[in-house]
Scaffold this motif. Structure first.
Motif, PDB file in Angstrom:
ATOM      1  N   LEU A 145       0.819  -1.212   0.000  1.00 33.18           N
ATOM      2  CA  LEU A 145       0.000   0.000   0.000  1.00 33.18           C
ATOM      3  C   LEU A 145       0.855   1.264   0.000  1.00 33.18           C
ATOM      4  O   LEU A 145       0.347   2.361  -0.227  1.00 33.18           O
ATOM      5  N   SER A 146       2.146   1.111   0.280  1.00 36.41           N
ATOM      6  CA  SER A 146       3.082   2.241   0.295  1.00 36.41           C
ATOM      7  C   SER A 146       4.494   1.669   0.272  1.00 36.41           C
ATOM      8  O   SER A 146       4.689   0.467   0.497  1.00 36.41           O
ATOM      9  N   LYS A 147       5.467   2.513   0.021  1.00 32.04           N
ATOM     10  CA  LYS A 147       6.856   2.047  -0.010  1.00 32.04           C
ATOM     11  C   LYS A 147       7.264   1.462   1.333  1.00 32.04           C
ATOM     12  O   LYS A 147       7.919   0.431   1.410  1.00 32.04           O
TER      13      LYS A 147
ATOM     14  N   LYS B 211      -4.332  -4.903   4.483  1.00 32.00           N
ATOM     15  CA  LYS B 211      -5.243  -3.825   4.862  1.00 32.00           C
ATOM     16  C   LYS B 211      -6.170  -4.257   5.999  1.00 32.00           C
ATOM     17  O   LYS B 211      -6.455  -3.471   6.916  1.00 32.00           O
ATOM     18  N   SER B 212      -6.639  -5.500   5.968  1.00 33.50           N
ATOM     19  CA  SER B 212      -7.524  -5.988   7.037  1.00 33.50           C
ATOM     20  C   SER B 212      -6.778  -6.045   8.367  1.00 33.50           C
ATOM     21  O   SER B 212      -7.359  -5.814   9.436  1.00 33.50           O
ATOM     22  N   LEU B 213      -5.472  -6.321   8.310  1.00 27.35           N
ATOM     23  CA  LEU B 213      -4.648  -6.353   9.528  1.00 27.35           C
ATOM     24  C   LEU B 213      -4.497  -4.952  10.110  1.00 27.35           C
ATOM     25  O   LEU B 213      -4.531  -4.767  11.331  1.00 27.35           O
TER      26      LEU B 213
ATOM     27  N   ALA C  76      -1.977   3.810   9.499  1.00 28.86           N
ATOM     28  CA  ALA C  76      -3.316   4.017   8.924  1.00 28.86           C
ATOM     29  C   ALA C  76      -3.253   4.964   7.735  1.00 28.86           C
ATOM     30  O   ALA C  76      -3.870   4.719   6.680  1.00 28.86           O
ATOM     31  N   ASN C  77      -2.498   6.050   7.879  1.00 24.17           N
ATOM     32  CA  ASN C  77      -2.352   7.012   6.771  1.00 24.17           C
ATOM     33  C   ASN C  77      -1.672   6.363   5.565  1.00 24.17           C
ATOM     34  O   ASN C  77      -2.073   6.590   4.421  1.00 24.17           O
TER      35      ASN C  77
ATOM     36  N   LYS D  87       3.985  -9.050   5.877  1.00 19.58           N
ATOM     37  CA  LYS D  87       3.045  -9.095   4.748  1.00 19.58           C
ATOM     38  C   LYS D  87       3.439  -8.080   3.674  1.00 19.58           C
ATOM     39  O   LYS D  87       3.329  -8.337   2.480  1.00 19.58           O
ATOM     40  N   HIS D  88       3.896  -6.907   4.135  1.00 23.13           N
ATOM     41  CA  HIS D  88       4.366  -5.883   3.193  1.00 23.13           C
ATOM     42  C   HIS D  88       5.559  -6.417   2.402  1.00 23.13           C
ATOM     43  O   HIS D  88       5.616  -6.264   1.170  1.00 23.13           O
ATOM     44  N   ASN D  89       6.507  -7.055   3.091  1.00 22.88           N
ATOM     45  CA  ASN D  89       7.699  -7.614   2.435  1.00 22.88           C
ATOM     46  C   ASN D  89       7.321  -8.625   1.368  1.00 22.88           C
ATOM     47  O   ASN D  89       7.934  -8.685   0.296  1.00 22.88           O
TER      48      ASN D  89
END
Length: 402
Positions: free
Chosen positions: A29-31, A241-243, A289-290, A233-235
């Motif tokens: 969702l972001s870097k 997003k649900s987390l 969140a942001n 999860k990002h990695n």
């Protein structure tokens, strides 16, 4: 000529289709899961000289001597209260990590390639030597048995003087994951063909099985292990997003209407410290969140700012915290006196919130108070002993740029 043009058109359409597919299927969702992209982009556009000055690197000297002490093979000997530092084997690893984190922020701000290479090679050395891997494993990534049996029983002594291997395990995982966060932000695109990357990532992955899965939210341990689980999860480019939504919902219940934080502001003579660390996690949750573009609950920011005010008032007059502190949850009685650093420049652990609030809410009274009490010598500017990344530097630079 027609055939050649058709071939070029076909390749172009294929490229556009693939690019659209990649964007649509990207779960990142972001870097960084901890910092919104717009914040990183604004920060990257700031002048190098300004960032160096505002983040306290004008006269910075790389502490190679401390970093070269290297991470220990293991952490061993903490008690439940974690007040026996001098007796803990491998405790110097925390200093090594702190100076390493400061140094990578310096290298990033000043664009110093020589320091960056030194730090990259340090990661490789620690990975090659399996640093901290001999620390007792207390957590697993199994939901059925997240804590191993022989690690249970912390705080069996009401005064917290019982030996608690789970504290050793926590510190080791925090250090390695902090280095993992640093690597992800600073080194993933650095010398991409360098074989050292493989060994470093193998070392990181060996610790992933030591990360407790999230269940019920609580403050502490990186927001009840939400931070490292979101990072994993990002990695792996998995949807998280649900987390994030679950994290925010849990945190909202812990930041109370009266400005206190559940099980943090009630910690006796350490209430101000635990309230501060709760704020550290709560403001990080705000930024997570942001970054994920997830809407906050209706009163989250209102209660968060009230908690910030309580920190300010309790810092100025410790007795203000006594209605909560006297409950002495897992702590010693305070009698109106808090054990907390009187110099805010000296606070680094969970310290980014001290700067995030000044950027997000510049006109708030606690923002103005913190700005009046802190200087460019603040340790929280250079790094955080949980996230590793110099988040304080990023938000302080943006908050003060005219």
């Amino acid at each position: 000529m027609v055939i050649r043009n058709f071939h070029i058109l076909f390749i172009y359409i294929l490229f556009i289709t693939f690019a659209s597919y990649s964007v649509a299927n990207s779960k990142q969702l972001s870097k960084s899961p901890f910092i919104p992209d717009d914040i990183l982009n604004k920060y990257d556009d700031l002048p190098k000289e300004y960032k160096s000055k505002i983040c306290g690197f004008k006269n910075y000297k790389l502490k190679k001597k401390i970093i070269n002490k290297d991470l220990a093979p293991k952490i061993l000997g903490y008690n439940s209260r974690m007040d026996n530092n001098k007796m803990v084997e491998g405790i110097h690893s925390r200093d090594v990590f702190k100076e390493y984190a400061d140094a990578i922020t310096y290298a990033s701000v000043t664009e110093n390639d020589e320091v960056k290479e030194f730090l990259f090679d340090k990661l490789y050395t620690w990975a090659k030597n399996s640093a901290l891997s001999a620390t007792k494993q207390c957590y697993t990534n199994s939901k059925d048995k997240p804590i191993l049996k022989d690690c249970e029983g912390e705080w069996s002594d009401p005064n917290g003087q019982d030996i608690a291997p789970i504290k050793d395990a926590t510190v080791a995982v925090e250090i390695v994951m902090g280095l993992n966060y640093i690597y992800n932000l600073n080194f993933t695109s650095y010398k991409t063909d360098d074989p050292r990357h493989k060994k470093i990532n193998q070392w990181f992955k060996s610790f992933y099985k030591r990360i407790k899965p999230v269940s019920k939210f609580y403050m502490g341990n990186s927001a009840g292990w939400f931070f490292p689980n979101i990072a994993l999860k990002h990695n792996n480019n998995k949807n998280y997003k649900s987390l994030v939504k679950k994290l925010i919902k849990g945190a909202d219940k812990w930041i109370l209407k009266d400005g206190s934080i559940k099980d943090r502001t009630t910690r006796g003579n350490r209430s101000l410290w635990y309230h501060h660390t709760g704020l550290g996690e709560a403001f990080m949750i705000l930024e997570i969140a942001n970054a994920a573009n997830v809407k906050l609950p209706k009163n989250y920011e209102k209660n968060l700012l009230k908690a910030a005010e309580l920190f300010q008032d309790g810092f100025v007059d410790n007795s203000i915290l006594e209605p909560w502190a006297k409950k002495a949850h897992n702590s010693q009685a305070s009698n109106g006196v808090q054990k907390f650093n009187k110099n805010l420049d000296g606070v680094s652990f969970n310290g980014p919130w001290l700067h995030i609030i000044q950027y997000r809410y510049p006109d708030h009274r606690t923002s103005k108070f913190l700005k009046s009490k802190m200087t460019t010598r603040a340790r929280s500017l250079k790094s955080d002993e949980i996230a590793g990344i110099g988040i304080g530097c990023i938000y302080n630079a943006l908050a003060n740029f005219n």
